[in-house]
Design a protein around this motif. Structure first.
Motif, PDB file in Angstrom:
ATOM      1  N   GLY A 108      -0.825 -42.543  -3.076  1.00  0.00           N
ATOM      2  CA  GLY A 108      -2.193 -42.157  -2.754  1.00  0.00           C
ATOM      3  C   GLY A 108      -2.938 -41.582  -3.941  1.00  0.00           C
ATOM      4  N   LYS A 109      -2.228 -40.826  -4.788  1.00  0.00           N
ATOM      5  CA  LYS A 109      -2.887 -40.151  -5.916  1.00  0.00           C
ATOM      6  C   LYS A 109      -3.283 -41.114  -7.013  1.00  0.00           C
ATOM      7  N   ILE A 110      -2.372 -42.023  -7.403  1.00  0.00           N
ATOM      8  CA  ILE A 110      -2.647 -42.827  -8.598  1.00  0.00           C
ATOM      9  C   ILE A 110      -3.330 -44.159  -8.304  1.00  0.00           C
ATOM     10  N   LEU A 111      -3.236 -44.656  -7.076  1.00  0.00           N
ATOM     11  CA  LEU A 111      -3.756 -45.996  -6.799  1.00  0.00           C
ATOM     12  C   LEU A 111      -5.105 -45.995  -6.101  1.00  0.00           C
ATOM     13  N   TYR A 112      -5.399 -44.972  -5.351  1.00  0.00           N
ATOM     14  CA  TYR A 112      -6.618 -44.975  -4.546  1.00  0.00           C
ATOM     15  C   TYR A 112      -7.593 -43.901  -5.034  1.00  0.00           C
ATOM     16  N   GLY A 113      -8.772 -43.896  -4.445  1.00  0.00           N
ATOM     17  CA  GLY A 113      -9.804 -42.955  -4.859  1.00  0.00           C
ATOM     18  C   GLY A 113     -10.639 -43.509  -5.996  1.00  0.00           C
ATOM     19  N   GLU A 114     -11.466 -42.659  -6.555  1.00  0.00           N
ATOM     20  CA  GLU A 114     -12.349 -43.055  -7.648  1.00  0.00           C
ATOM     21  C   GLU A 114     -11.636 -42.943  -8.990  1.00  0.00           C
ATOM     22  N   VAL A 115     -12.002 -43.826  -9.902  1.00  0.00           N
ATOM     23  CA  VAL A 115     -11.446 -43.795 -11.249  1.00  0.00           C
ATOM     24  C   VAL A 115     -12.028 -42.595 -11.988  1.00  0.00           C
ATOM     25  N   GLU A 116     -11.158 -41.649 -12.373  1.00  0.00           N
ATOM     26  CA  GLU A 116     -11.636 -40.430 -13.018  1.00  0.00           C
ATOM     27  C   GLU A 116     -11.849 -40.612 -14.515  1.00  0.00           C
ATOM     28  N   ASN A 117     -11.001 -41.407 -15.135  1.00  0.00           N
ATOM     29  CA  ASN A 117     -11.143 -41.671 -16.576  1.00  0.00           C
ATOM     30  C   ASN A 117     -11.866 -43.002 -16.752  1.00  0.00           C
ATOM     31  N   LYS A 118     -13.106 -42.956 -17.184  1.00  0.00           N
ATOM     32  CA  LYS A 118     -13.939 -44.169 -17.287  1.00  0.00           C
ATOM     33  C   LYS A 118     -13.386 -45.173 -18.297  1.00  0.00           C
ATOM     34  N   HIS A 119     -12.575 -44.705 -19.230  1.00  0.00           N
ATOM     35  CA  HIS A 119     -11.967 -45.634 -20.200  1.00  0.00           C
ATOM     36  C   HIS A 119     -10.995 -46.593 -19.505  1.00  0.00           C
ATOM     37  N   PHE A 120     -10.459 -46.176 -18.366  1.00  0.00           N
ATOM     38  CA  PHE A 120      -9.530 -47.031 -17.633  1.00  0.00           C
ATOM     39  C   PHE A 120     -10.212 -48.282 -17.080  1.00  0.00           C
ATOM     40  N   LEU A 121     -11.520 -48.223 -16.917  1.00  0.00           N
ATOM     41  CA  LEU A 121     -12.242 -49.370 -16.364  1.00  0.00           C
ATOM     42  C   LEU A 121     -12.172 -50.592 -17.271  1.00  0.00           C
ATOM     43  N   GLU A 122     -11.847 -50.386 -18.541  1.00  0.00           N
ATOM     44  CA  GLU A 122     -11.757 -51.475 -19.512  1.00  0.00           C
ATOM     45  C   GLU A 122     -10.357 -52.087 -19.568  1.00  0.00           C
ATOM     46  N   LEU A 123      -9.431 -51.535 -18.809  1.00  0.00           N
ATOM     47  CA  LEU A 123      -8.046 -51.999 -18.870  1.00  0.00           C
ATOM     48  C   LEU A 123      -7.873 -53.310 -18.115  1.00  0.00           C
TER      49      LEU A 123
END
Length: 507
Positions: free
Chosen positions: A446-461
């Protein structure tokens, strides 16, 4: 040449091929070709074994062969397999095959890394095919020594400390093992008149060894192998080693290497020292029950993905030793299924964690969120691994754990257990790990897979590459296959487990 020797010869040829390889593509080619041959060979062996049993062949070991190589101590290169050995060889080949693809992008010194990785796998395969105590020990050492360099050179975090701690503790276990092996050899020879290192030959006469001598040497063997099986309180090397090891090494380490511990405890300690196993089992049952519960609770308070899975492995491997010590056919069958199941599940977990870490450069669950949106393939794989780990029906974890707890609780009519109450209480305590496992698995998912992306740099992965998908899909297929059709393996394992238990004298 006995066909079982190909499990040692193929890795030896892989080492030669890697040594003469001149570029990265050649190194990868050697690894894929060699690991594919090992996988094909283990599948053929599994089919052959099933056919032999279906055809009425009831020999305890198949494909038996022996060649003396040090006559003063009656040491021989002796090989043979039963149902337990066959499934362990199959597990090892699957992990080596998928670990090759999980390490596809590893740099630097890729060639050197695969050389040590292959040497480690050579030791693992040799250990599972051998029936000579000293030769087993030799391959056991071959499997352990490369871990120091694989973690110390290619690892991450506090890798030098982890590598040294692992090596020192496992070498300490090896020192106990060699004392126990020599003790069995000399005292079996003195009281039976037959000086041999062959496990099956010793088992036929080991009841002649006085019980006080058996009880003196049983802890040496059981603890020596138990150190590798993460037996409490000798488990502390395991979380640090797992956390610092590169991805494929973690896969092979937790998926296969730790299984050498459980296999050795059953095949050598309990099989060759039967009266001591019956008399001292209650002591080690207490320690293994602590391992099961302590590992699960420790995983709950971790924030590093690798440490969570490492402590989970302590719990699940403790469950293997716990079931073996129950000495009922159902529980022991469950223990071997658990070895197979945990090997596949933990390899899948470590592969996925390594792939996530390679992109995000963090394993801290407090810094990860919303990965399902960014890398859906890896996220779905992680969910499947988590559900298998917590024992969801349809996956391998459920089958293995249910078989263990049913057998451990005293439901097996083949065993007349005078300590039923003690074993029932231990089983009830061990069962609490199921609830705790569900807590930390669902929390992490639940913690690492769901919810909003907190680190915007991850969106480029990016999501998984083709080589990573091969490893993940193969492991998921195996976890689901074992969960949906466990009878293929339980039918292989149960007669072999029953044969050893009969020799021990509990059936």
């Amino acid at each position: 040449m006995n066909i079982l020797s190909l499990f040692v010869l193929i890795p030896a040829l892989m080492l030669l091929g890697l040594w003469i390889a001149r570029n990265l593509n050649q190194v990868r080619g050697v690894m894929v070709a060699g690991s594919s041959c090992l996988l094909a060979l283990s599948i053929w062996l599994t089919v052959y074994f099933i056919q032999q049993r279906s055809g009425g062949n009831t020999d305890a070991m198949l494909l038996v062969a022996s060649t003396p190589w040090f006559k003063p101590l009656n040491i021989a290169y002796a090989v043979g397999v039963d149902g337990i050995s066959v499934v362990m060889l199959l597990l090892s080949s699957i992990i080596v095959f998928t670990g090759t693809f999980a390490s596809w992008q590893l740099k630097p010194m890729t060639k050197e890394y695969f050389l040590w990785f292959t040497l480690l796998s050579t030791g693992v395969f040799g250990f599972f095919i051998c029936t000579d105590m000293f030769t087993m020990f030799m391959f056991y050492e071959v499997a352990l020594i490369p871990m120091y360099l694989l973690i110390g050179v290619w690892g991450s975090g506090n890798r030098e400390y982890a590598a040294m701690k692992l090596t020192l503790m496992l070498m300490g276990g090896s020192a106990l093992l060699i004392l126990g092996i020599l003790g069995i050899y000399y005292f079996n020879g003195e009281y039976s008149g037959v000086y041999t290192m062959n496990v099956n030959e010793i088992a036929a006469t080991s009841h002649k060894i006085p019980i006080d001598i058996q009880c003196a040497f049983f802890p040496f063997i059981f603890i020596g192998f138990g150190v590798l099986g993460a037996l409490f309180p000798f488990h502390t090397w395991s979380p640090d080693g797992h956390a610092s090891a590169p991805t494929a090494v973690s896969m092979l380490h937790a998926g296969v290497l730790m299984k050498l511990g459980g296999y050795g405890c059953f095949r050598v300690a309990m099989f060759l020292l039967p009266e001591a196993a019956q008399n001292l089992s209650w002591i080690f049952l207490i320690l293994t029950t602590i391992s099961v519960v302590y590992g699960a609770f420790s995983a709950c308070v971790q924030t590093d993905l690798k440490y969570i899975n490492a402590y989970s492995s302590v719990s699940h491997c403790g469950l293997v030793l716990f079931a073996l010590l129950m000495m009922s056919q159902t529980a022991v069958t469950g223990a071997i299924l658990q070895m197979l199941s945990h090997g596949l599940m933990t390899a899948l977990f470590f592969a996925l964690i390594g792939m996530i870490y390679g992109r995000t450069h963090t394993r801290d669950i407090r810094e990860l969120a919303g990965l399902m949106k960014i890398m859906p393939f890896l996220a779905v794989g992680y969910v499947i691994a988590g559900l298998a780990n917590l024992g969801l029906p349809g996956f391998s974890g459920f089958i293995a754990e249910m078989t263990i707890f049913v057998g451990a609780f005293g439901a097996d009519p083949l065993v007349g257990d005078p300590n039923t109450s003690f074993r029932m209480v231990a089983t009830i305590i061990a069962c609490t790990s199921i609830v705790v496992t569900a807590v930390y698995i669902l929390r992490v998912v639940g913690k690492i897979l769901y919810g909003e992306v907190e680190n915007k740099h991850f969106l480029e992965l990016t999501d998984a590459t083709w080589d990573e998908r091969v490893a993940v899909i193969c492991l998921i297929f195996c976890v689901a296959g074992l969960g949906c059709a466990p009878f293929f393996f339980s039918d292989m394992i149960s007669p072999s487990a029953g044969s050893i238990l009969q020799s021990i004298g509990v059936m």
